[in-house]
Design a protein around this motif. Sequence first.
Motif, mmCIF file in Angstrom:
data_model
loop_
_atom_site.group_PDB
_atom_site.id
_atom_site.type_symbol
_atom_site.label_atom_id
_atom_site.label_comp_id
_atom_site.label_asym_id
_atom_site.label_seq_id
_atom_site.Cartn_x
_atom_site.Cartn_y
_atom_site.Cartn_z
ATOM 1 N N LYS A 396 -21.107 -2.935 -9.582
ATOM 2 C CA LYS A 396 -20.025 -2.167 -8.973
ATOM 3 C C LYS A 396 -19.806 -2.603 -7.527
ATOM 4 O O LYS A 396 -18.645 -2.762 -7.071
ATOM 5 N N CYS A 397 -20.898 -2.800 -6.791
ATOM 6 C CA CYS A 397 -20.790 -3.211 -5.390
ATOM 7 C C CYS A 397 -20.199 -4.616 -5.271
ATOM 8 O O CYS A 397 -19.341 -4.885 -4.400
ATOM 9 N N GLU A 398 -20.649 -5.499 -6.141
ATOM 10 C CA GLU A 398 -20.125 -6.864 -6.114
ATOM 11 C C GLU A 398 -18.638 -6.878 -6.454
ATOM 12 O O GLU A 398 -17.849 -7.622 -5.846
ATOM 13 N N SER A 399 -18.257 -6.065 -7.427
ATOM 14 C CA SER A 399 -16.846 -5.987 -7.805
ATOM 15 C C SER A 399 -16.013 -5.449 -6.650
ATOM 16 O O SER A 399 -14.901 -5.944 -6.380
ATOM 17 N N LEU A 400 -16.549 -4.428 -5.962
ATOM 18 C CA LEU A 400 -15.831 -3.851 -4.826
ATOM 19 C C LEU A 400 -15.648 -4.888 -3.720
ATOM 20 O O LEU A 400 -14.547 -5.032 -3.152
ATOM 21 N N LEU A 401 -16.696 -5.658 -3.418
ATOM 22 C CA LEU A 401 -16.604 -6.684 -2.378
ATOM 23 C C LEU A 401 -15.631 -7.788 -2.777
ATOM 24 O O LEU A 401 -14.910 -8.337 -1.929
ATOM 25 N N THR A 402 -15.608 -8.111 -4.060
ATOM 26 C CA THR A 402 -14.671 -9.138 -4.531
ATOM 27 C C THR A 402 -13.229 -8.701 -4.299
ATOM 28 O O THR A 402 -12.385 -9.487 -3.845
ATOM 29 N N VAL A 403 -12.964 -7.424 -4.605
ATOM 30 C CA VAL A 403 -11.611 -6.898 -4.406
ATOM 31 C C VAL A 403 -11.256 -6.847 -2.915
ATOM 32 O O VAL A 403 -10.164 -7.270 -2.490
ATOM 33 N N LEU A 404 -12.197 -6.319 -2.100
ATOM 34 C CA LEU A 404 -11.923 -6.171 -0.668
ATOM 35 C C LEU A 404 -11.779 -7.511 0.041
ATOM 36 O O LEU A 404 -11.004 -7.641 1.009
ATOM 37 N N SER A 405 -12.531 -8.498 -0.428
ATOM 38 C CA SER A 405 -12.526 -9.800 0.270
ATOM 39 C C SER A 405 -11.506 -10.781 -0.297
ATOM 40 O O SER A 405 -11.404 -11.915 0.184
ATOM 41 N N LYS A 406 -10.740 -10.349 -1.285
ATOM 42 C CA LYS A 406 -9.780 -11.267 -1.910
ATOM 43 C C LYS A 406 -8.754 -11.816 -0.910
ATOM 44 O O LYS A 406 -8.506 -13.043 -0.876
ATOM 45 N N PRO A 407 -8.140 -10.951 -0.058
ATOM 46 C CA PRO A 407 -7.177 -11.496 0.922
ATOM 47 C C PRO A 407 -7.830 -12.506 1.862
ATOM 48 O O PRO A 407 -7.230 -13.549 2.184
ATOM 49 N N MET A 408 -9.067 -12.231 2.291
ATOM 50 C CA MET A 408 -9.760 -13.146 3.193
ATOM 51 C C MET A 408 -10.082 -14.455 2.484
ATOM 52 O O MET A 408 -9.970 -15.548 3.070
ATOM 53 N N THR A 409 -10.473 -14.347 1.208
ATOM 54 C CA THR A 409 -10.780 -15.549 0.442
ATOM 55 C C THR A 409 -9.549 -16.442 0.319
ATOM 56 O O THR A 409 -9.634 -17.679 0.434
ATOM 57 N N GLU A 410 -8.374 -15.820 0.095
ATOM 58 C CA GLU A 410 -7.133 -16.586 0.004
ATOM 59 C C GLU A 410 -6.823 -17.276 1.328
ATOM 60 O O GLU A 410 -6.380 -18.434 1.364
ATOM 61 N N LYS A 411 -7.073 -16.590 2.454
ATOM 62 C CA LYS A 411 -6.841 -17.192 3.775
ATOM 63 C C LYS A 411 -7.775 -18.382 3.998
ATOM 64 O O LYS A 411 -7.375 -19.400 4.567
ATOM 65 N N ILE A 412 -9.020 -18.227 3.560
ATOM 66 C CA ILE A 412 -9.979 -19.323 3.706
ATOM 67 C C ILE A 412 -9.493 -20.533 2.922
ATOM 68 O O ILE A 412 -9.500 -21.674 3.422
ATOM 69 N N ASN A 413 -9.061 -20.295 1.675
ATOM 70 C CA ASN A 413 -8.603 -21.396 0.821
ATOM 71 C C ASN A 413 -7.351 -22.061 1.397
ATOM 72 O O ASN A 413 -7.120 -23.262 1.176
#
Length: 627
Positions: A396-413
């Motif tokens: 659950k925690c990993e899923s939450l972090l994946t959702v929250l960090s998705k915009p940042m991950t896109e910026k990194i990419n």
Amino acid sequence: MDKPVCLIDTSSDGKLFVQQSALQVLEQIQQPVVVVAVVGLYRTGKSYLMNQLAGKQTGFALGSTIESKTKGIWMWCVPHPTKAGTTLVLLDTEGLGDVDKGDSIHDTRIFSLAVLLSSTLVLNSRGTIDNRAIEDLQYVTELTEHIKIKSPDEVVDDAEFVKFFPSFIWAVRDFTLQLNIDGKDTTEDEYLEFALKLKQGNSTKVNNYNLPRECIRKYFRSRKCFTFPFPTNPDNVSYLETLDPAEISKRFLEVSDRFCQFIFNQSEVKNLKDGYTVTGRVLGHLAKTYVDTISSGAVPCLENAVIAMAVIENEAAVKEGIDMYQSEMEKLKKSFPLELNEITSKHQCFSRMATQTFMKRSFRDSDGKYLTSLEEAINHQFDSYLGNNEKASEAKCESLLTVLSKPMTEKINQGFYARAGGYDLFCQDLNNIVNQYNAQATKEVKITEVLEKFLQQKVPVTTSILKADNKLTENDRRICEEREKAVLLEQKNKAQDERQRQLEMKMVTEQKNNEERVRQITQKMNTEMLLQRQEMNRAMDSKLWEKTAMMERGFQEKANQMNWEIQELRRKNNEAEERKSRESAQLIANIERRNAQNMEALRQQHREQIAAINSRPRHQSSSCSIQ
């Protein structure tokens, strides 16, 4: 059951065996049972009385010829009319003295089984309680040869049989005499006592006369008599079950009603040695044990039967306790992940319920072997459920972090942070993710460990962005790197602190569970001691009453013998209570010792964690990029 079934039958080679279908019926009865067995000469109307107790006109087979209809022992289980939560088990036995059968050994075995299985034994006879009727009861005089309290090599005074034998009712059918002794009206019970009166003297004739009477007086702690008049016209007796009530004597119906009401109100629940309550399931095990013993040529032993029952019931009690705990935890598992204090609280509750379930069924677990087995199984399962809860929390925690960090991950990419001032932008976004995560996952058991893992995974990205930010000087980069290390170390320390908190909570839980186990085992031991004392008191009351009767009738020698028996019962009771107290103290000591060992293992783990916490490096930075 809508009709009786055969419980004990006879095979073609003459050996007794228990019908599996009857055992399956008894296996389903978890309630305490009152067991009423009827014995007596064949064709004396035993089955009719049992049908009346079942509240039915028909059921047990009634014969209309000289041929005995009942073979072996038949059983009918019905709800008890006056005792809620109790089953009335009626046992109709094969008629004794069947001329077609002509096997006295078989008769004695049937009689012995009726005594062993019942809590109330009804002796059914016709006419009067005269010397002939009592002489026909040679089975009573042979009981000690066919039933043993302890193993055959142990000497046990037969006075102890009164502690374990059923209550005794003599039902006299077709009684035509006046209840009058020496010109005075008398009661049915006084008539029975008069018939059981002993003769003075020591001649062979007197001893033979007294023997069956002494056995009845010695073995059965309570005695009751009912005298039934002729039920109807002699021509209709053979069709009694089909007669209209108007064709049956009112006096007969009145006695039948008194007989039934007495049994309903006075017959006790069947108990084993030491007062253990017998359920239908246990009654089935007992029947199988006794019949198998008899068929093997051995003598049924009460002590061995109790030991065998203890093994069967204790093993089943452990399984029931584990199943109960597992069933409740499986329901809880559907709600995973849960806070640690919630799952711990539920574990305590279910563990207590499982122990109660075990205690309800177990007996004679004097060394705590089976309780320990239950305790270890529950602890093992709890650790497994804790692991399952942690996995669910981690996911659950990993899923939450994946959702929250998705915009940042896109910026990194997209290379958004690979520019001047990109590091500060990255740190701001990362801080926002961490803050949102901590706010949303605040109750998760893996909140700190998953965040630590997440931040560690971002180290290469952070380093790359830091190097690419040409707005920063080398000194700035060194300061930022130190800040990042401090953040990671702080998060690692938080995870370590959380593990320490969880361990401390587990220690508290273990201590509370142990206190509850001790409380429950103490309560059970006190209950068992009370039942044992009640069992002894009933036997003592019977002996004292009999001693008084002997003294009143001038049998001083027999009264003296009974006085010795009373003293022996009292001595053995004191020994049994002292032994029970020692066993209880030892059992609790064993529980406390196991708990101390478990707690010491947890304390050692706690000390090691504290040492690790105290020795960890500290970063003195209050301005880390991630708060």
